[in-house]
Design a protein around this motif. Sequence first.
Motif, PDB file in Angstrom:
ATOM      1  N   MET A 171       0.857  -1.173   0.000  1.00  0.00           N
ATOM      2  CA  MET A 171       0.000   0.000   0.000  1.00  0.00           C
ATOM      3  C   MET A 171       0.908   1.243   0.000  1.00  0.00           C
ATOM      4  O   MET A 171       1.882   1.312   0.716  1.00  0.00           O
ATOM      5  N   THR A 172       0.561   2.211  -0.814  1.00  0.00           N
ATOM      6  CA  THR A 172       1.366   3.425  -0.894  1.00  0.00           C
ATOM      7  C   THR A 172       0.905   4.445   0.144  1.00  0.00           C
ATOM      8  O   THR A 172      -0.237   4.418   0.599  1.00  0.00           O
ATOM      9  N   ALA A 173       1.808   5.326   0.479  1.00  0.00           N
ATOM     10  CA  ALA A 173       1.486   6.380   1.445  1.00  0.00           C
ATOM     11  C   ALA A 173       0.619   7.439   0.762  1.00  0.00           C
ATOM     12  O   ALA A 173       0.599   7.562  -0.455  1.00  0.00           O
ATOM     13  N   LYS A 174      -0.090   8.215   1.570  1.00  0.00           N
ATOM     14  CA  LYS A 174      -0.916   9.296   1.023  1.00  0.00           C
ATOM     15  C   LYS A 174      -0.009  10.367   0.431  1.00  0.00           C
ATOM     16  O   LYS A 174       1.082  10.619   0.933  1.00  0.00           O
ATOM     17  N   PRO A 175      -0.475  11.025  -0.642  1.00  0.00           N
ATOM     18  CA  PRO A 175       0.324  12.103  -1.217  1.00  0.00           C
ATOM     19  C   PRO A 175       0.447  13.278  -0.238  1.00  0.00           C
ATOM     20  O   PRO A 175      -0.439  13.509   0.580  1.00  0.00           O
ATOM     21  N   MET A 176       1.545  13.993  -0.358  1.00  0.00           N
ATOM     22  CA  MET A 176       1.781  15.151   0.503  1.00  0.00           C
ATOM     23  C   MET A 176       0.803  16.259   0.130  1.00  0.00           C
ATOM     24  O   MET A 176       0.634  16.573  -1.046  1.00  0.00           O
ATOM     25  N   THR A 177       0.157  16.847   1.115  1.00  0.00           N
ATOM     26  CA  THR A 177      -0.774  17.953   0.870  1.00  0.00           C
ATOM     27  C   THR A 177       0.005  19.248   0.669  1.00  0.00           C
ATOM     28  O   THR A 177       1.208  19.315   0.962  1.00  0.00           O
TER      29      THR A 177
END
Length: 96
Positions: free
Chosen positions: A1-7
Amino acid sequence: MTAKPMTKTQLVATLAEEMGSDKKSASAALDAISAVITREVSNGGAVTLPGIGKVFTRERPARTVLNPATGEQIHKDADKVVKVTIAKALKDSVNG
């Protein structure tokens, strides 16, 4: 699972830390870069971000496309799309 994109907020905070500056200056710098890229690419130019890649437009010819819901063939006019090619240095840092 990939990490959430940086906001954007996280990016501004990290950029401020890297620059040794405050968040207001980092946000202004990010907005200025975004404005320059948008202006250049919308005018048909290209922008190279060293170590990251190149942002440019490409013209797509008129073509016939298929409507997936009905199976009907539809004529689509020529248009432009924004493309990004990733720099070799970034690819190598991800893969190596």
